[in-house]
Design an enzyme around this catalytic site. Structure first.
Site, mmCIF file in Angstrom:
data_model
loop_
_atom_site.group_PDB
_atom_site.id
_atom_site.type_symbol
_atom_site.label_atom_id
_atom_site.label_comp_id
_atom_site.label_asym_id
_atom_site.label_seq_id
_atom_site.Cartn_x
_atom_site.Cartn_y
_atom_site.Cartn_z
ATOM 1 N N ASP A 344 39.964 11.373 53.408
ATOM 2 C CA ASP A 344 41.164 12.201 53.274
ATOM 3 C C ASP A 344 40.988 13.276 52.207
ATOM 4 O O ASP A 344 40.227 13.114 51.255
ATOM 5 C CB ASP A 344 42.362 11.324 52.899
ATOM 6 N N LYS A 345 41.724 14.369 52.373
ATOM 7 C CA LYS A 345 41.677 15.445 51.384
ATOM 8 C C LYS A 345 42.584 15.128 50.194
ATOM 9 O O LYS A 345 42.099 15.002 49.069
ATOM 10 C CB LYS A 345 42.085 16.784 52.009
#
Length: 708
Positions: A344-345
């Site tokens: 995930d960012k």
């Protein structure tokens, strides 16, 4: 069964006519999870996630089941622990009787002594490593007593046939067993060939087999069996700078036959030369000397592949963006990095990464550059090979859900009961294993799956146009895209595009060189790494899978029905293909309840998969035809992309799910009235593990009945 779509759409989906309507509705807006089904029917609750990267922590779980943490590991200590574990295993494993063990030990020792004596004779002038223990351990550890005895008998029969000049039977084979581990197979190959040079080992899937070496027999007819033994031992050992010399040969025609044989069979590996010298009695003698081709071996040794493994901690960065920063800082290509999965960012994540052509010392020297970009690296150590996508067990998540409350319109005042009900339901019934929204990007104007569809249809210019379509916003990336979109001025766009946007800059440089014709667009896409090219096609296939899974649950509910696909998770030693392991549920099996929903899989579109034989299979055909892919072969030769497809379970379960309430006082309320601050924000801390390729946001969606 709870379904988020309206009753009218849910009912309509049960007819073939509605399939087309459903596809149209799914195509006419950006992809999200709003319209997709749920498997559980609880009410859920509202909350927000990813308020900050620290609220969403992801730690990779490697193939051994260990968390990839930032804690520094002493590699030597780790290796010693591994060695001790192996020794303990050997001591505690089920062993044969003492008499059998002694017989086995003697047999192995005899074999190894014979091999070592042979090796010493072949490499009289070479400095050899101590290999007796290695040979002994390989044969003793990996081959059972019965297999060793069978191998010895087989070898004796082959040797007898060769000595009697009987033509060898290449179809005669002996299995040494199944060895799923690649390094174990390599050890078996080497040990057996060094022991019995007249045998040839080969692999059939994970099974190692032996058969007569007909090349050996052919050489033994030209020379002697003793020389043939020594030559093939020399050939298999591949000792650096070693040479092998045949006995002196006065017959020129015979020497020519030997030269021709070796050149024909092993010319890519070795070269031969005849050397003339006088013996002590004054006679001229000619010998054939064989040596490994120096040029190829030197190139390999001067530029060996260097791999360095490390743990990457990143914060608020996409994985590919982080790789772009790393590559730029180290002066290597993004394709020189390998990793097991995309993280995930907006999160703090820990994952294993391997970089090629960079030493551990050089990587440590660049650490200060990484910290400026929100990255840290730990556990730096050399390794022997790169990582593969999917080379992990799963991920561990620690997630903070803030502003927890009942959904709007939910009249219940018992929030605690709502949360407990939701957590228990997901624990017991799981969640629909959708691909998460990060699979498709956050673009509102264009998403990754749309680019993937254009690539599948080989509309290269359209794919480029979609790739550079700007989103709303005035950040540097969108400014560069807007400029390119309006002017098609590639040279002017390049300096506007930020350096960390590796894919965009690669494409722009290629387009600047080759132009924006169809051929130029193809060359542009070929300029970015294969993993990035195929990412977009996988995004489209993931979109199709999500919609198929939703349709499947809406149509048939949470039981296995006739026409469903069941994936038999057989042992890795099975030689069958992926689709051979997929079974179609029969009417009788549905009636008897032989299978449950958690065993049902759906295919990701590709050229090597089966589709369900019920209405879901028809749905796939309608969906692909609607997208213009009715004749798609799922191979894009111009981009070197091959999409075989795969199978994905519809239902997955979180492991070790723990939910803890956290009481956080509202700081604004506290500032206004420090003595009577009663305003509190209910907050939850969730901890759980998911299998690889599962999405935490999808699990939370099922639990909370929220879309993120």
């Amino acid at each position: 069964m709870g379904v988020v779509r309206g009753q009218e759409v849910a009912e309509a989906l049960r007819s073939r006519t509605a399939v087309r309507l459903f596809i149209y509705k799914m195509e006419e807006r950006p992809l999200d999870l709003d319209s997709l089904s749920y498997i559980t029917d609880h009410t859920g609750f509202y909350g927000t996630i990813k308020n900050s990267p620290a609220d969403f922590a992801v730690t990779e779980i490697d193939v051994t089941g260990q968390l990839v943490t930032k804690g520094c590991t002493d590699v030597n200590e780790e290796l010693q622990t591994q060695h001790n574990t192996e020794e303990n295993f050997k001591k505690t494993r089920l062993c044969p009787s003492t008499a059998e063990a002694e017989m086995k030990d003697k047999l192995v020792r005899d074999i190894c002594e014979a091999v070592l004596e042979k090796v010493d004779n072949v490499f009289e002038d070479q400095d050899l490593p101590e290999c007796e223990a290695d040979l002994y351990n390989v044969v003793n550890t990996l081959l059972s007593l019965d297999v060793q005895e069978s191998l010895t008998k087989f070898a004796c029969s082959v040797r007898s046939a060769f000595e009697s000049k009987v033509s060898g039977d290449d179809q005669c084979e002996l299995s040494l067993g199944l060895f799923p581990d690649k390094s174990a197979r390599a050890s078996i190959h080497s040990a057996v060939r060094q022991t019995f040079p007249f045998l040839l080992t080969f692999t059939r899937s994970p099974e190692v087999l032996v058969k007569p070496n007909l090349d050996y027999q052919e050489l033994s007819l030209l020379t002697s069996e003793e020389e043939a033994d020594k030559f093939f031992t020399f050939l298999d050992a591949k000792v650096n700078s070693s040479r092998f010399t045949f006995q002196p040969d006065v017959c020129k025609e015979h020497r020519k036959s030997v030269h021709h044989f070796i050149s024909k069979k092993f010319g890519k590996l070795v070269e031969t030369k005849s050397f003339s010298e006088k013996s002590t009695d004054g006679l001229q003698k000619v010998c054939i000397t064989v040596r490994f081709r120096e040029r190829k071996r030197q190139r390999s040794e001067e530029n060996p592949d260097i791999f360095t493994a490390f743990t990457l901690e990143k914060e608020n960065l996409e994985t590919l963006e982080a790789i772009g920063y790393l590559a730029s800082s180290l002066g290597v290509l993004p394709s020189d990095f390998s990793y097991a999965g995309i993280k995930d960012k907006k999160a703090i994540t820990y994952q294993s990464v391997v970089v090629k052509k960079v030493t551990p010392e050089r990587l440590r020297g660049a650490e200060v550059l990484f910290k400026k970009k929100g990255m840290r690296i730990y556990n730096i150590h050399p390794t022997s090979q790169h990582l593969h996508l999917g080379q992990l067990t799963g991920n561990h998540f620690t997630i903070v859900v803030r502003d927890v409350k009942c959904h709007a319109g939910d009249m219940s005042e018992d929030l605690e009961n709502r949360v407990e009900e939701a957590v228990c339901n997901v624990k017991n019934r799981g969640f629909i294993n959708y691909y998460g929204p990060q699979r498709f990007g956050k673009g509102r104007n264009v998403q990754s799956h749309e680019i993937g569809l254009a690539l599948l249809k080989e509309e290269m210019a359209q794919a480029i146009k979609l790739f550079f379509t700007p989103e709303d916003g005035d950040d540097p990336v969108n400014k560069a895209k807007k400029y390119f979109f309006q002017t098609e001025d590639i040279k002017g766009t390049l300096p506007l595009m930020p350096a960390y946007k590796v894919r965009e800059r690669m494409l722009l440089r290629a387009l600047n060189r080759y132009g924006i014709s169809d051929d130029g667009c193809i060359r542009g896409w070929l300029s970015i790494p294969h993993s990035m090219r195929i990412f977009y096609i996988h995004a489209y296939c993931s979109k199709v899978w999500n919609e198929a899974a939703s349709y499947r649950i809406a149509t048939y509910g949470s039981k296995a029905v006739e026409g469903d696909l069941i994936f038999h998770n057989q042992d890795t030693s099975e030689t069958s293909s992926l689709s051979d392991r997929v079974h179609i549920v029969t009417a009788a099996e549905e009636e008897e309840g032989v299978y449950s929903i958690h065993q049902v899989v759906l295919p990701m579109p590709g050229h090597s998969i089966k589709y369900p034989t019920n209405q879901v299979g028809q749905w796939y055909r309608e969906a692909l035809a609607s997208a213009g892919l009715q004749s798609c072969k799922f191979r894009v030769g111009t981009l070197q992309l091959n999409i075989p497809g795969c199978y994905r379970h519809i239902i997955k379960y979180p492991h070790n799910l723990i939910c803890e309430p956290i009481i956080e006082i509202d700081k604004q309320s506290l500032e206004k009235d420090s003595e009577h601050a009663t305003s509190q924000k209910p907050t939850l801390k969730l901890s759980f593990q998911l299998d690889s390729s599962c999405y935490a946001t999808v699990c939370l969606r099922e639990m909370m009945k929220c879309n993120f």
